[in-house]
Scaffold this motif. Structure first.
Motif, PDB file in Angstrom:
ATOM      1  N   PHE A  22       0.862  -1.180   0.000  1.00 48.35           N
ATOM      2  CA  PHE A  22       0.000   0.000   0.000  1.00 48.35           C
ATOM      3  C   PHE A  22       0.899   1.231   0.000  1.00 48.35           C
ATOM      4  N   VAL A  23       0.404   2.327  -0.555  1.00 43.47           N
ATOM      5  CA  VAL A  23       1.112   3.602  -0.381  1.00 43.47           C
ATOM      6  C   VAL A  23       0.112   4.636   0.124  1.00 43.47           C
ATOM      7  N   ALA A  24       0.544   5.373   1.159  1.00 40.01           N
ATOM      8  CA  ALA A  24      -0.312   6.440   1.730  1.00 40.01           C
ATOM      9  C   ALA A  24       0.381   7.771   1.414  1.00 40.01           C
ATOM     10  N   ILE A  46      -3.864   4.019  -1.493  1.00 36.74           N
ATOM     11  CA  ILE A  46      -5.059   3.928  -0.632  1.00 36.74           C
ATOM     12  C   ILE A  46      -5.633   5.307  -0.279  1.00 36.74           C
ATOM     13  N   ASN A  47      -5.115   6.358  -0.900  1.00 35.46           N
ATOM     14  CA  ASN A  47      -5.486   7.710  -0.473  1.00 35.46           C
ATOM     15  C   ASN A  47      -6.958   8.073  -0.688  1.00 35.46           C
ATOM     16  N   LEU A  48      -7.667   7.313  -1.534  1.00 33.56           N
ATOM     17  CA  LEU A  48      -9.075   7.642  -1.746  1.00 33.56           C
ATOM     18  C   LEU A  48      -9.997   6.972  -0.731  1.00 33.56           C
ATOM     19  N   GLN A 174      -7.930  -4.605   8.541  1.00 33.25           N
ATOM     20  CA  GLN A 174      -8.857  -5.352   7.696  1.00 33.25           C
ATOM     21  C   GLN A 174      -8.032  -6.148   6.701  1.00 33.25           C
ATOM     22  N   GLY A 175      -8.330  -7.437   6.593  1.00 39.44           N
ATOM     23  CA  GLY A 175      -7.560  -8.269   5.665  1.00 39.44           C
ATOM     24  C   GLY A 175      -8.407  -9.398   5.124  1.00 39.44           C
ATOM     25  N   GLU A 205      -2.888  -6.969   4.576  1.00 44.61           N
ATOM     26  CA  GLU A 205      -3.699  -6.490   5.702  1.00 44.61           C
ATOM     27  C   GLU A 205      -3.540  -4.970   5.816  1.00 44.61           C
ATOM     28  N   LEU A 206      -4.667  -4.301   5.846  1.00 49.88           N
ATOM     29  CA  LEU A 206      -4.689  -2.835   5.830  1.00 49.88           C
ATOM     30  C   LEU A 206      -4.978  -2.308   7.235  1.00 49.88           C
ATOM     31  N   ILE A 207      -4.195  -1.334   7.682  1.00 48.30           N
ATOM     32  CA  ILE A 207      -4.552  -0.643   8.930  1.00 48.30           C
ATOM     33  C   ILE A 207      -5.699   0.310   8.575  1.00 48.30           C
TER      34      ILE A 207
END
Ligand SMILES: Cc1cc2nc3c(=O)[nH]c(=O)nc-3n(C[C@H](O)[C@H](O)[C@H](O)COP(=O)(O)OP(=O)(O)OC[C@H]3O[C@@H](n4cnc5c(N)ncnc54)[C@H](O)[C@@H]3O)c2cc1C
Length: 322
Positions: A22-24, A46-48, A174-175, A205-207
């Motif tokens: 992911f990139v924030a 994931i910025n949106l 969430q994963g 898995e996303l925070i």
């Protein structure tokens, strides 16, 4: 390398595929890609995602979206009023421009600043498992005195995570297997023989957010960061304290240390030493001794032990003096 935005159909598969990232804010990941330290097969922007708000929870705590920028969090009125240690830690980190980009989730997952990790000319077990550790017998002035192993002594550089450790934060994710909540104290791993594995997260898995409990009445908190220069520098030693004092006695205290550990370092030993005792310098010093009791200095970083003790004594003094 493919780049996906989270709105596209293939996004989730791309995020789950081994080697995807992911990139924030990109302030860690893109940096490391330029150095060839990170070479993801795919990057998912994931910025949106709608994860950029700070909300009060039903029980009076705080829910912080993973995409809340470090500057917004540091300057949030509720954070400044009730979680001062978090605001102070964030404002002590990086620069205003970087804090405008950096996110809560990305900050938790920033990588070490160990020179040997960031330079592909050197062996590094964290970057390339099994290749060796150049820091153990190298120039290890910035390295860890707590939590190191024969394979890695790199520090975790996050200021925010140290404050969140003292605030007893919980990370929500969430994963593929659904949602879960992990206490921050259990989120980070010490290196052992697998320094490339830094947290309990599994690929994909996303925070999603971080929660903080409601502070007890009368709680004061403070973050003290000691470093080679006053701005734009990582901690050599830092202390985050959350204290509740009644009639000069320390009723409850939470202590975390930065710059000295292979992960943001909660010191339950120091907390146990201080709780129930009079809030005075002698007891603060005893707590600081307990915090650093297991410290193992390397050739160049022994100074960190006394520095960390002094940071902790000072932070405790600040929060317990009227
Ligand atoms: C010059 C410089 C100085 C700095 N000084 C300091 C300092 O003094 N103190 C300090 O604490 N920090 C400092 N930093 C680090 C900075 O705080 C981090 O780079 C930043 O917080 C990372 O956030 P980001 O959103 O840009 O992360 P990104 O670079 O976007 O991501 C970092 C990592 O987290 C992953 N990730 C991001 N979001 C999520 C999510 N929601 N779920 C799962 N994975 C995710 C990415 O895949 C990547 O692996 C400095 C950085 C620079 C470049």
């Amino acid at each position: 390398m493919q780049v996906f935005r989270f709105t596209q159909a293939k996004t989730v598969d791309a995020a789950l595929e081994p080697g995807g990232r992911f990139v924030a804010g990109g302030t860690t990941l893109i940096d490391l890609m330029k150095l060839d330290v990170e070479t993801p097969k795919s990057v998912v922007d994931i910025n949106l995602l709608p994860l950029d708000s700070v909300e009060t929870t039903a029980d009076g705590g705080l829910k912080i979206g993973a995409l809340v920028r470090n500057s917004d969090l540091a300057n949030h009125a509720d954070v400044k009023a009730r979680y001062a240690v978090l605001s102070e830690a964030l404002l002590s980190g990086a620069s205003p421009q970087l804090r405008n980009m950096a996110t809560t989730g990305g900050n938790l997952l920033q990588r070490t600043r160990c020179y040997y990790f960031r330079d592909t000319n050197y062996a590094c077990n964290k970057r390339q498992p099994g290749s060796g550790c150049s820091a153990i017998d190298g120039f290890n002035r910035i390295h860890a005195v707590l939590g190191g192993s024969a394979d890695c002594v790199a520090t975790n550089p996050s200021d925010m995570a140290v404050a969140m450790m003292a605030l007893e934060a919980t990370v929500h994710t969430q994963g593929a297997k659904g949602e879960r909540a992990v206490a921050l104290d259990e989120f980070y791993l010490v290196p052992g023989s697998t320094p490339d594995k830094e947290t309990v997260l599994v690929p994909g898995e996303l925070i999603t957010y971080v929660t903080l409990p409601k502070p007890a009445d009368g709680t004061k908190s403070y973050y003290l960061k000691l470093r080679d220069r006053a701005q734009y520098e990582f901690a050599l030693a830092s202390a985050a304290v959350v204290t509740q004092v009644e009639d000069r006695r320390v009723r409850r205290v939470r202590i975390a240390m930065g710059g000295v550990g292979t992960k943001p370092w909660r010191s339950k030993e120091a907390e146990a030493e201080l709780e129930g005792k009079t809030a005075d310098e002698r007891n603060f010093r005893r707590a600081a001794d307990a915090a650093m009791r297991d410290a193992k200095p390397l050739k160049y970083n022994g100074f960190k032990i006394e520095l960390a003790k002094k940071a902790l004594v000072r932070a405790l003094t600040v929060t317990t003096t009227a």
